[in-house]
Enzyme design. Structure first.
Site, PDB file in Angstrom:
ATOM      1  N   ARG A   1      -9.169  14.054  12.686  1.00  0.00           N
ATOM      2  CA  ARG A   1     -10.420  14.770  12.997  1.00  0.00           C
ATOM      3  C   ARG A   1     -10.961  14.393  14.374  1.00  0.00           C
ATOM      4  NH1 ARG A   1     -14.123  16.240   8.102  1.00  0.00           N
ATOM      5  NH2 ARG A   1     -15.265  17.044   9.871  1.00  0.00           N
TER       6      ARG A   1
ATOM      7  N   ASP B   1      -3.469   0.551  -9.179  1.00  0.00           N
ATOM      8  CA  ASP B   1      -3.064   0.212  -7.814  1.00  0.00           C
ATOM      9  C   ASP B   1      -1.650  -0.367  -7.752  1.00  0.00           C
ATOM     10  OD1 ASP B   1      -3.763  -0.163  -4.979  1.00  0.00           O
ATOM     11  OD2 ASP B   1      -3.725  -2.305  -5.419  1.00  0.00           O
TER      12      ASP B   1
ATOM     13  N   HIS C   1       4.141   0.347  -8.329  1.00  0.00           N
ATOM     14  CA  HIS C   1       5.092  -0.668  -7.848  1.00  0.00           C
ATOM     15  C   HIS C   1       5.800  -1.408  -8.997  1.00  0.00           C
ATOM     16  CE1 HIS C   1       3.237   0.301  -4.146  1.00  0.00           C
ATOM     17  NE2 HIS C   1       2.260  -0.595  -4.159  1.00  0.00           N
TER      18      HIS C   1
ATOM     19  N   LYS D   1      11.572  -1.702   0.230  1.00  0.00           N
ATOM     20  CA  LYS D   1      11.830  -3.123   0.490  1.00  0.00           C
ATOM     21  C   LYS D   1      13.324  -3.399   0.271  1.00  0.00           C
ATOM     22  CE  LYS D   1       7.244  -4.740  -0.927  1.00  0.00           C
ATOM     23  NZ  LYS D   1       6.619  -5.606   0.071  1.00  0.00           N
TER      24      LYS D   1
ATOM     25  N   LYS E   1       0.548   7.053  -1.619  1.00  0.00           N
ATOM     26  CA  LYS E   1      -0.159   6.690  -2.844  1.00  0.00           C
ATOM     27  C   LYS E   1      -1.637   6.452  -2.510  1.00  0.00           C
ATOM     28  CE  LYS E   1      -0.264   2.222  -4.869  1.00  0.00           C
ATOM     29  NZ  LYS E   1      -1.197   1.375  -4.121  1.00  0.00           N
TER      30      LYS E   1
ATOM     31  N   GLU F   1      -0.360 -11.929  -5.588  1.00  0.00           N
ATOM     32  CA  GLU F   1      -0.877 -11.887  -4.213  1.00  0.00           C
ATOM     33  C   GLU F   1      -1.884 -13.003  -4.007  1.00  0.00           C
ATOM     34  OE1 GLU F   1      -1.239  -7.812  -2.344  1.00  0.00           O
ATOM     35  OE2 GLU F   1      -1.888  -7.411  -4.391  1.00  0.00           O
TER      36      GLU F   1
ATOM     37  N   HIS G   1       5.970   2.223  -1.427  1.00  0.00           N
ATOM     38  CA  HIS G   1       6.622   1.420  -0.380  1.00  0.00           C
ATOM     39  C   HIS G   1       7.473   0.289  -0.955  1.00  0.00           C
ATOM     40  CE1 HIS G   1       3.216  -1.414  -0.779  1.00  0.00           C
ATOM     41  NE2 HIS G   1       3.969  -2.293  -0.165  1.00  0.00           N
TER      42      HIS G   1
ATOM     43  N   LYS H   1      -4.674 -10.441  -7.723  1.00  0.00           N
ATOM     44  CA  LYS H   1      -5.120 -10.845  -6.386  1.00  0.00           C
ATOM     45  C   LYS H   1      -5.692 -12.253  -6.459  1.00  0.00           C
ATOM     46  CE  LYS H   1      -5.348  -6.420  -4.514  1.00  0.00           C
ATOM     47  NZ  LYS H   1      -4.266  -6.140  -3.604  1.00  0.00           N
TER      48      LYS H   1
HETATM   49  C1  BG6 Z   1      -0.483  -1.630  -2.061  1.00  0.00           C
HETATM   50  C2  BG6 Z   1      -1.719  -1.935  -2.836  1.00  0.00           C
HETATM   51  O1  BG6 Z   1       0.132  -0.458  -2.540  1.00  0.00           O
HETATM   52  O2  BG6 Z   1       0.424  -2.733  -2.187  1.00  0.00           O
HETATM   53  C3  BG6 Z   1      -2.365  -3.218  -2.352  1.00  0.00           C
HETATM   54  O3  BG6 Z   1      -2.639  -0.845  -2.708  1.00  0.00           O
HETATM   55  C4  BG6 Z   1      -1.366  -4.348  -2.376  1.00  0.00           C
HETATM   56  O4  BG6 Z   1      -3.504  -3.542  -3.146  1.00  0.00           O
HETATM   57  C5  BG6 Z   1      -0.075  -3.949  -1.668  1.00  0.00           C
HETATM   58  O5  BG6 Z   1      -1.950  -5.463  -1.718  1.00  0.00           O
HETATM   59  C6  BG6 Z   1       1.007  -5.014  -1.868  1.00  0.00           C
HETATM   60  O6  BG6 Z   1       2.099  -4.689  -1.057  1.00  0.00           O
HETATM   61  P1  BG6 Z   1       3.053  -5.829  -0.465  1.00  0.00           P
HETATM   62  O7  BG6 Z   1       4.104  -5.068   0.275  1.00  0.00           O
HETATM   63  O8  BG6 Z   1       2.210  -6.692   0.405  1.00  0.00           O
HETATM   64  O9  BG6 Z   1       3.584  -6.580  -1.648  1.00  0.00           O
END
Ligand code: BG6
Length: 485
Positions: free
Chosen positions: A51, A237, A242, A184, A150, A218, A180, A333
């Site tokens: 934008r 999330d 994942h 990996k 996502k 994490e 993603h 987290k």
């Molecule tokens: C994202 C989540 O898809 O993946 C985040 O929205 C998360 O909350 C992240 O921290 C973790 O990805 P990675 O590659 O750091 O393990």
């Protein structure tokens, strides 16, 4: 070890949301790295669209800031940066209105590049409007690809609606839904490990496996994303996407071929075989404050929040291979460390010839470390050296991929690098298919619905999560592997 680079065909990649965090932190630096590796043809064009009423020079300035921040110093190179800026264009575009679309048509039409990819790094509420603009203005061709980030929906109904909106303008073979984790290296290695080695397949089933643990831990908190995160939570999330992908790759049958539909058919079968999860097989958590840092609810700026930033659960797959084998999943987290792994814990031998008292060990397990220090450890039982008695001891047979592959400190590709190049190559194997995403939501929705009005358990920052998560395992006579690096 030098990686083999296969240059891709010339392309036009249009990134919607190009001024946003994901584009600046991941997508553009990933493309810079691919250019540096020699994978991008010189006439590739990367067109940022957003934008903001910026000129091309403004957009270059914005990227230069991101480059300084997100490209490691040892990988910064001024000649490559100049070449990258040559590829980098910008157009202010109003996704829902008329502004900028004619300019986009004009710019795109000047390119002989046959491959067009549209990357939607924008809110899902814009997926439908942008797809429809691209289609009605003839910017998208039958060979174009559309990439969506996502979260792909918030529940089954919204995911179906997004699929519907995209399918009005694009065929399934043109739609690339990103997770993603599939980009990996080690996640892809899971398939190599399972299907390129004859050794594992005979024991990869309920007859030999006691249980499986999948952990994605994490150490960071919600880091300024509290607003989004609080409407999502760990289940939406991380688990729905994942961890679900990790589960599928661990549990699926060997696909007939390593191609997009065969792999995704097998993953889908796993998701559809999941039993509904009982509420007492799930633990949710929120981290509390400590002397240095605030609590989850403070970070989420919602003191009443009942959103979980930790979840542990036990699930079962109702099929011939896995019947009766529990899969324990956990993610959270502000835990003790950043650590992701898949651990397959094998059953004890059917009969032990050694005295029980002499056999204190955890048995055989195969641990696939996804991050950090990617590698594999096989825990074996051997005789403790020494005279007198016959004591057994567990030892790790350890392989670090970096060491095994002769790591010379060269750039390790980010998941987005692989995924972006797969889009250009037209390979959907590492992307989620529409029916797969819907099946994952169909399994997730009832779990979330049952939490209505319930508060998560609190846990200490830097711990392994709430006590309930430990109890979930103890109840079954098992223990989580410790979260450490
Ligand atoms: C994202 C989540 O898809 O993946 C985040 O929205 C998360 O909350 C992240 O921290 C973790 O990805 P990675 O590659 O750091 O393990």
């Amino acid at each position: 070890m030098a990686t083999r680079i296969i240059p891709v065909e010339p392309f036009d990649l249009i990134i919607f949301g190009a001024s946003g965090d994901l584009a600046q932190r991941k997508i553009l630096p990933s493309l810079y790295h691919r250019l540096m590796a020699g994978q991008l043809p010189p006439n590739a064009r990367i067109i940022g669209a957003a934008r903001s009423d910026w000129s091309r020079a403004d957009f270059h300035d914005k990227f230069k800031e991101s480059y300084a921040k997100y490209v490691p110093v040892q990988e910064q190179d001024s000649a490559t940066l100049d070449a990258f800026l040559e590829c980098l264009h910008y157009l202010p575009v109003d996704a829902k209105g008329d502004g900028g679309w004619d300019e986009m048509s004009a710019l795109i039409d000047t390119a002989p590049n046959p491959i067009r990819a549209f990357y939607l790094s924008v809110s899902p509420s814009l997926f439908g409007p942008i797809a429809s603009q691209l289609s009605k203005r003839g910017i998208a061709t039958p060979n174009s690809r559309i990439v969506v980030e996502k979260p792909f929906g918030h529940d089954l109904a919204s995911a179906k609606e997004l699929n519907r909106q995209l399918s009005v303008c694009f065929n399934e073979h043109q739609i690339y839904r990103i997770d993603h984790y599939l980009g990996k290296e080690t996640v892809q290695n899971l398939m190599a490990l399972r299907f390129a080695n004859a050794l594992l397949e005979p024991v990869w089933n309920a007859q030999h496996v006691d249980h499986v643990q999948i952990s994605v831990s994490e150490s960071i908190g919600v880091e300024g994303r509290g607003g989004y995160y609080d409407t999502s939570g760990a289940m939406r999330d991380m688990v729905q996407n994942h961890l679900m992908q990790l589960l599928c790759l661990t549990a699926m049958e060997p696909p007939a071929k390593f191609n997009a539909d065969d792999v995704r058919d097998e993953k889908l079968k796993i998701i559809r075989s999941l039993d509904p999860v009982r509420q007492d097989d799930i633990v949710r958590g929120q981290y509390r404050a400590n002397s240095n840092d605030g609590s989850y609810v403070e970070h989420a700026e919602n003191t009443d929040s009942s959103t979980e930033c930790f979840v542990a659960l036990k699930l079962e797959i109702s099929n011939w291979r896995w019947s009766g084998v529990p899969f324990y999943l956990r993610t959270g987290k502000k835990l003790r460390a950043r650590m992701s792994e898949i651990a397959v814990i094998f059953k004890d031998p059917p009969h032990s010839i050694f005295p029980k008292a002499e056999s204190r060990h955890n048995g055989n397990s195969l641990v696939i470390r996804l991050q950090p220090d990617e590698g594999i450890t096989m825990h074996m039982i051997i005789k403790e050296p020494g005279q007198g008695g016959f004591r057994l001891k567990e030892v790790p047979l350890d392989m670090s991929f970096a060491e095994a592959l002769g790591d010379n400190g060269e750039h390790v590709a980010d998941a987005y690098e692989r995924l972006m190049m797969d889009v250009i190559r037209g390979d959907q194997t590492l992307f989620m298919r529409g029916d797969e995403v819907e099946a994952a939501w169909a399994w997730t929705d009832p779990i979330i619905a049952a939490w209505e009005g319930e508060k998560p358990e609190s846990y200490d920052q830097g711990s392994s999560g709430p006590d309930g998560s430990l109890a979930l395992m103890h109840r079954d006579g098992r223990r989580w592997r410790s979260i450490e690096v």
